[in-house]
Design a protein around this motif. Structure first.
Motif, PDB file in Angstrom:
ATOM      1  N   LEU A  53     -24.764  22.751  16.886  1.00 17.36           N
ATOM      2  CA  LEU A  53     -25.570  23.797  16.276  1.00 17.36           C
ATOM      3  C   LEU A  53     -24.800  25.103  16.373  1.00 17.36           C
ATOM      4  O   LEU A  53     -24.167  25.382  17.407  1.00 17.36           O
ATOM      5  N   SER A  54     -24.839  25.911  15.323  1.00 21.81           N
ATOM      6  CA  SER A  54     -24.179  27.211  15.381  1.00 21.81           C
ATOM      7  C   SER A  54     -24.987  28.240  14.598  1.00 21.81           C
ATOM      8  O   SER A  54     -25.681  27.901  13.638  1.00 21.81           O
ATOM      9  N   ALA A  55     -24.900  29.490  15.039  1.00 28.15           N
ATOM     10  CA  ALA A  55     -25.631  30.576  14.386  1.00 28.15           C
ATOM     11  C   ALA A  55     -24.768  31.831  14.390  1.00 28.15           C
ATOM     12  O   ALA A  55     -23.939  32.032  15.282  1.00 28.15           O
ATOM     13  N   ASN A  56     -24.983  32.654  13.390  1.00 33.19           N
ATOM     14  CA  ASN A  56     -24.252  33.908  13.261  1.00 33.19           C
ATOM     15  C   ASN A  56     -25.229  34.965  12.758  1.00 33.19           C
ATOM     16  O   ASN A  56     -26.066  34.685  11.905  1.00 33.19           O
ATOM     17  N   VAL A  57     -25.122  36.165  13.294  1.00 26.21           N
ATOM     18  CA  VAL A  57     -25.965  37.265  12.820  1.00 26.21           C
ATOM     19  C   VAL A  57     -25.099  38.518  12.672  1.00 26.21           C
ATOM     20  O   VAL A  57     -24.260  38.813  13.526  1.00 26.21           O
ATOM     21  N   ILE A  58     -25.304  39.211  11.563  1.00 21.66           N
ATOM     22  CA  ILE A  58     -24.600  40.475  11.329  1.00 21.66           C
ATOM     23  C   ILE A  58     -25.485  41.582  11.889  1.00 21.66           C
ATOM     24  O   ILE A  58     -26.621  41.762  11.438  1.00 21.66           O
ATOM     25  N   ILE A  59     -24.974  42.295  12.862  1.00 21.75           N
ATOM     26  CA  ILE A  59     -25.750  43.336  13.534  1.00 21.75           C
ATOM     27  C   ILE A  59     -25.724  44.627  12.728  1.00 21.75           C
ATOM     28  O   ILE A  59     -26.754  45.258  12.512  1.00 21.75           O
ATOM     29  N   ASN A  60     -24.552  45.021  12.310  1.00 22.86           N
ATOM     30  CA  ASN A  60     -24.395  46.194  11.442  1.00 22.86           C
ATOM     31  C   ASN A  60     -23.085  46.052  10.682  1.00 22.86           C
ATOM     32  O   ASN A  60     -22.464  44.993  10.704  1.00 22.86           O
ATOM     33  N   LYS A  61     -22.676  47.104  10.040  1.00 18.31           N
ATOM     34  CA  LYS A  61     -21.468  47.079   9.211  1.00 18.31           C
ATOM     35  C   LYS A  61     -20.216  46.674   9.999  1.00 18.31           C
ATOM     36  O   LYS A  61     -19.279  46.110   9.449  1.00 18.31           O
ATOM     37  N   PHE A  62     -20.206  46.929  11.294  1.00 16.94           N
ATOM     38  CA  PHE A  62     -19.025  46.706  12.111  1.00 16.94           C
ATOM     39  C   PHE A  62     -19.130  45.536  13.090  1.00 16.94           C
ATOM     40  O   PHE A  62     -18.121  45.061  13.580  1.00 16.94           O
ATOM     41  N   LEU A  63     -20.344  45.114  13.425  1.00 14.86           N
ATOM     42  CA  LEU A  63     -20.527  44.109  14.467  1.00 14.86           C
ATOM     43  C   LEU A  63     -21.275  42.875  13.981  1.00 14.86           C
ATOM     44  O   LEU A  63     -22.226  42.972  13.211  1.00 14.86           O
ATOM     45  N   SER A  64     -20.828  41.728  14.478  1.00 15.63           N
ATOM     46  CA  SER A  64     -21.565  40.483  14.267  1.00 15.63           C
ATOM     47  C   SER A  64     -21.477  39.675  15.556  1.00 15.63           C
ATOM     48  O   SER A  64     -20.580  39.866  16.373  1.00 15.63           O
ATOM     49  N   ALA A  65     -22.450  38.789  15.750  1.00 17.16           N
ATOM     50  CA  ALA A  65     -22.485  37.950  16.948  1.00 17.16           C
ATOM     51  C   ALA A  65     -22.663  36.505  16.515  1.00 17.16           C
ATOM     52  O   ALA A  65     -23.277  36.225  15.476  1.00 17.16           O
ATOM     53  N   ASN A  66     -22.113  35.602  17.316  1.00 18.50           N
ATOM     54  CA  ASN A  66     -22.265  34.184  16.998  1.00 18.50           C
ATOM     55  C   ASN A  66     -22.446  33.388  18.276  1.00 18.50           C
ATOM     56  O   ASN A  66     -22.049  33.819  19.353  1.00 18.50           O
ATOM     57  N   ILE A  67     -23.087  32.243  18.112  1.00 19.73           N
ATOM     58  CA  ILE A  67     -23.266  31.307  19.214  1.00 19.73           C
ATOM     59  C   ILE A  67     -23.107  29.908  18.647  1.00 19.73           C
ATOM     60  O   ILE A  67     -23.520  29.641  17.512  1.00 19.73           O
ATOM     61  N   SER A  68     -22.495  29.029  19.407  1.00 14.25           N
ATOM     62  CA  SER A  68     -22.377  27.634  18.987  1.00 14.25           C
ATOM     63  C   SER A  68     -22.600  26.739  20.204  1.00 14.25           C
ATOM     64  O   SER A  68     -22.203  27.076  21.318  1.00 14.25           O
ATOM     65  N   VAL A  69     -23.278  25.639  19.952  1.00 11.16           N
ATOM     66  CA  VAL A  69     -23.532  24.653  20.990  1.00 11.16           C
ATOM     67  C   VAL A  69     -22.966  23.332  20.484  1.00 11.16           C
ATOM     68  O   VAL A  69     -23.416  22.816  19.459  1.00 11.16           O
ATOM     69  N   SER A  70     -21.982  22.807  21.164  1.00 11.32           N
ATOM     70  CA  SER A  70     -21.404  21.510  20.830  1.00 11.32           C
ATOM     71  C   SER A  70     -22.046  20.458  21.720  1.00 11.32           C
ATOM     72  O   SER A  70     -22.291  20.709  22.900  1.00 11.32           O
ATOM     73  N   ASN A  71     -22.317  19.287  21.155  1.00 15.22           N
ATOM     74  CA  ASN A  71     -22.952  18.189  21.880  1.00 15.22           C
ATOM     75  C   ASN A  71     -24.279  18.668  22.473  1.00 15.22           C
ATOM     76  O   ASN A  71     -24.496  18.642  23.681  1.00 15.22           O
ATOM     77  N   VAL A  72     -25.171  19.113  21.604  1.00 13.40           N
ATOM     78  CA  VAL A  72     -26.451  19.710  21.983  1.00 13.40           C
ATOM     79  C   VAL A  72     -27.211  18.873  23.009  1.00 13.40           C
ATOM     80  O   VAL A  72     -27.773  19.402  23.968  1.00 13.40           O
ATOM     81  N   PHE A  73     -27.248  17.563  22.836  1.00 10.94           N
ATOM     82  CA  PHE A  73     -28.026  16.697  23.725  1.00 10.94           C
ATOM     83  C   PHE A  73     -27.215  16.159  24.902  1.00 10.94           C
ATOM     84  O   PHE A  73     -27.677  15.297  25.641  1.00 10.94           O
ATOM     85  N   ASP A  74     -26.007  16.680  25.080  1.00 12.90           N
ATOM     86  CA  ASP A  74     -25.119  16.303  26.178  1.00 12.90           C
ATOM     87  C   ASP A  74     -24.937  14.780  26.280  1.00 12.90           C
ATOM     88  O   ASP A  74     -25.019  14.189  27.351  1.00 12.90           O
ATOM     89  N   ASN A  75     -24.701  14.141  25.121  1.00 13.07           N
ATOM     90  CA  ASN A  75     -24.468  12.692  25.081  1.00 13.07           C
ATOM     91  C   ASN A  75     -23.213  12.330  25.871  1.00 13.07           C
ATOM     92  O   ASN A  75     -22.231  13.059  25.856  1.00 13.07           O
ATOM     93  N   LYS A  76     -23.271  11.210  26.523  1.00 13.42           N
ATOM     94  CA  LYS A  76     -22.114  10.685  27.252  1.00 13.42           C
ATOM     95  C   LYS A  76     -21.493   9.586  26.400  1.00 13.42           C
ATOM     96  O   LYS A  76     -22.180   8.648  26.002  1.00 13.42           O
ATOM     97  N   TYR A  77     -20.214   9.708  26.095  1.00 15.25           N
ATOM     98  CA  TYR A  77     -19.547   8.730  25.239  1.00 15.25           C
ATOM     99  C   TYR A  77     -18.054   8.722  25.522  1.00 15.25           C
ATOM    100  O   TYR A  77     -17.504   9.675  26.068  1.00 15.25           O
ATOM    101  N   ALA A  78     -17.418   7.630  25.175  1.00 13.30           N
ATOM    102  CA  ALA A  78     -15.969   7.488  25.359  1.00 13.30           C
ATOM    103  C   ALA A  78     -15.281   7.708  24.018  1.00 13.30           C
ATOM    104  O   ALA A  78     -15.824   7.371  22.965  1.00 13.30           O
TER     105      ALA A  78
END
Length: 102
Positions: A53-78
Motif C-alpha cells: 500500500l502506498s499514499a502520497n499527499v501534496i502539502i503545498n507548492k513546495f512540500l509533499s509527503a509519502n508513506i508506503s507499506v510493503s507486505n502489509v499483512f507481514d506474510n512469511k514466505y520463501a
C-alpha cells in the motif's frame, strides 16, 4: 527457477492533492530441481501472495509527503532455496518520506 504463474496488479486512485495505490504480487510454486517439469513436494518453494500500500499527499507548492507499506499483512514466505537453503521474503516494511522542491 521461474514460476509458471506470476501476477502483479496495481490499482490506485488519484485526486488533485493526494493518491493511494494498492499493489499485489502473486507467484506460484517454484521447483528447485533443474529440469523438472512439475514441482515435487519437498523439492519446491511454495507460492505466495504479498500486498503493498502506498499514499502520497501534496502539502503545498513546495512540500509533499509519502508513506508506503510493503507486505502489509507481514506474510512469511520463501523466495529461494539454492545454493544455501531457504531464504525468506522481505518482512513488513514501512517507509515515510517528505519531499521539498525549491
Amino acid at each position: 527457477y521461474i514460476a509458471n504463474h506470476q501476477v502483479y496488479v496495481n490499482v490506485g486512485i488519484q485526486h488533485k492533492r493526494a493518491s493511494l495505490f494498492f499493489n499485489t504480487k502473486y507467484q506460484g510454486d517454484i521447483g528447485t530441481v533443474p529440469g523438472a517439469e512439475d514441482t515435487v513436494p519437498g523439492e519446491r518453494i511454495d507460492g505466495f501472495m504479498v500486498f503493498d500500500l502506498s499514499a502520497n499527499v501534496i502539502i503545498n507548492k513546495f512540500l509533499s509527503a509519502n508513506i508506503s507499506v510493503s507486505n502489509v499483512f507481514d506474510n512469511k514466505y520463501a523466495v529461494a532455496a539454492r545454493p544455501a537453503g531457504l531464504r525468506p521474503g522481505a518482512p513488513r516494511m514501512i517507509n515515510f518520506g517528505v519531499r521539498a522542491d525549491f
